[in-house]
Design a protein around this motif. Sequence first.
Motif, PDB file in Angstrom:
ATOM      1  N   LEU A  13      24.185  52.792  46.118  1.00 23.14           N
ATOM      2  CA  LEU A  13      25.116  53.815  47.010  1.00 23.14           C
ATOM      3  C   LEU A  13      25.732  54.589  45.858  1.00 23.14           C
ATOM      4  O   LEU A  13      25.723  56.010  45.933  1.00 23.14           O
ATOM      5  N   SER A  14      25.998  54.280  44.631  1.00 19.43           N
ATOM      6  CA  SER A  14      26.691  55.008  43.749  1.00 19.43           C
ATOM      7  C   SER A  14      25.646  55.976  42.864  1.00 19.43           C
ATOM      8  O   SER A  14      25.816  57.165  42.715  1.00 19.43           O
ATOM      9  N   PHE A  15      24.329  55.457  42.660  1.00 19.66           N
ATOM     10  CA  PHE A  15      23.356  56.112  42.150  1.00 19.66           C
ATOM     11  C   PHE A  15      22.845  56.952  42.992  1.00 19.66           C
ATOM     12  O   PHE A  15      22.117  58.135  42.559  1.00 19.66           O
ATOM     13  N   GLY A  16      22.604  56.322  44.177  1.00 24.13           N
ATOM     14  CA  GLY A  16      21.954  57.526  45.044  1.00 24.13           C
ATOM     15  C   GLY A  16      22.889  58.830  45.432  1.00 24.13           C
ATOM     16  O   GLY A  16      22.511  59.990  45.575  1.00 24.13           O
ATOM     17  N   SER A  17      24.252  58.662  45.583  1.00 21.66           N
ATOM     18  CA  SER A  17      25.277  59.791  45.660  1.00 21.66           C
ATOM     19  C   SER A  17      24.957  60.589  44.364  1.00 21.66           C
ATOM     20  O   SER A  17      25.288  61.593  44.303  1.00 21.66           O
ATOM     21  N   TYR A  18      24.921  59.530  43.103  1.00 25.70           N
ATOM     22  CA  TYR A  18      25.015  60.410  41.985  1.00 25.70           C
ATOM     23  C   TYR A  18      23.756  61.511  41.942  1.00 25.70           C
ATOM     24  O   TYR A  18      23.976  62.702  41.550  1.00 25.70           O
ATOM     25  N   GLY A  19      22.568  60.939  42.374  1.00 23.96           N
ATOM     26  CA  GLY A  19      21.563  61.845  42.420  1.00 23.96           C
ATOM     27  C   GLY A  19      21.700  62.924  43.336  1.00 23.96           C
ATOM     28  O   GLY A  19      21.155  64.178  43.039  1.00 23.96           O
ATOM     29  N   LEU A  20      22.374  62.882  44.404  1.00 20.82           N
ATOM     30  CA  LEU A  20      22.649  63.902  45.568  1.00 20.82           C
ATOM     31  C   LEU A  20      23.247  65.028  44.720  1.00 20.82           C
ATOM     32  O   LEU A  20      23.199  66.075  45.080  1.00 20.82           O
ATOM     33  N   PHE A  21      24.460  64.666  44.029  1.00 21.65           N
ATOM     34  CA  PHE A  21      25.319  65.529  43.495  1.00 21.65           C
ATOM     35  C   PHE A  21      24.649  66.200  42.391  1.00 21.65           C
ATOM     36  O   PHE A  21      24.835  67.408  41.670  1.00 21.65           O
ATOM     37  N   ARG A  22      23.784  65.329  41.573  1.00 24.02           N
ATOM     38  CA  ARG A  22      23.140  65.866  40.276  1.00 24.02           C
ATOM     39  C   ARG A  22      22.402  66.872  40.690  1.00 24.02           C
ATOM     40  O   ARG A  22      21.908  68.047  39.747  1.00 24.02           O
ATOM     41  N   LYS A  23      21.830  66.876  41.982  1.00 30.60           N
ATOM     42  CA  LYS A  23      20.569  67.956  42.069  1.00 30.60           C
ATOM     43  C   LYS A  23      21.254  69.275  42.133  1.00 30.60           C
ATOM     44  O   LYS A  23      20.743  70.320  42.079  1.00 30.60           O
ATOM     45  N   GLN A  24      22.645  69.392  42.571  1.00 28.42           N
ATOM     46  CA  GLN A  24      23.506  70.741  42.646  1.00 28.42           C
ATOM     47  C   GLN A  24      23.931  70.966  41.318  1.00 28.42           C
ATOM     48  O   GLN A  24      24.776  72.317  41.156  1.00 28.42           O
ATOM     49  N   VAL A  25      23.737  70.373  40.278  1.00 26.77           N
ATOM     50  CA  VAL A  25      24.416  70.664  39.098  1.00 26.77           C
ATOM     51  C   VAL A  25      22.938  71.484  38.116  1.00 26.77           C
ATOM     52  O   VAL A  25      22.212  70.834  37.822  1.00 26.77           O
TER      53      VAL A  25
END
Length: 302
Positions: free
Chosen positions: A164-176
């Motif tokens: 969940l933490s790495f998946g959520s990280y990827g979700l936010f990272r796409k927007q950076v």
Amino acid sequence: MLPTPTRDPAAVKGVMFGLTAYIMWGCFPLFFALFDGVPAFEILIHRIIWACVFLVGLITLLRRWPPVVTALGEPKRLGRVLACALLIGFNWGIYIYAVESKQVLQASLGYFLTPLVNVALGMLVLREVMAKLQLVALGLASVAIAAQFVMLGELPWISLLLALSFGSYGLFRKQVPLDGLSGLFVETLLLFPLALIALTWLSWNGSSHFLQDSSSTGLLIASGVLTALPLMAFAGAARRLRLATLGFLMYINPSIQFLIALTVFGEPLGLIQLATFVLIWIGLALYSWSAWQSRPRYAAAS
């Protein structure tokens, strides 16, 4: 007469970079197992501090300061970067704890689950339309986790938190809008003050292992360097390979961790746990097949 197919040098180099990154990540349990008596929290602190210090020198050497300065000059956009920083810091901490507590199998399961968590987040948060096979894969993973909970009476919380933490990280990272190297530096830079405060607190309490002996000190410093090296290799692979190819290489990391857990650390693998892995492996096979089928197809040259 048909022309002899030639290898694309960029693709070959990309595969080598990808293999380097994922093999290094897969072998991380061997490194973190070397820490004797150093708590996971303290390792995490030094991982942040020394990764940040190492990246300062690396970005200076590669002359990559412009995107970093641009990102730091736009405070309104730093909110997402801070979210990324907190998520990746949490992920690192849970992973180190998993190795120290001899639960590498759970860590491996977490990274096998990550692609399926990405599918779920894409569907729930981004309202993406999922292919039928991807939905079936997600269903198999859910059944696997539910079965483990029912049969063993406990959730594989380390696996779930890592995924969940790495998946959520990827979700936010796409927007950076930052490349991997610059992004990691800004993330560690945002965590740097918190890590320094925590290190000061440990030193004041007399519980810091830093500078107590050369072995622990060297390992703590190396943890930061080893954080950046596979990311650099991954960035080199991402520039040269299609996402589908990277997706297949990604399974090398948890596969190595799985083998290390069984053969090096001797972790027990019960029948229920094995069934959980098998269901998730089947789900990943379906997910990978779906991704392969939906890849862009190019017309053959005439």
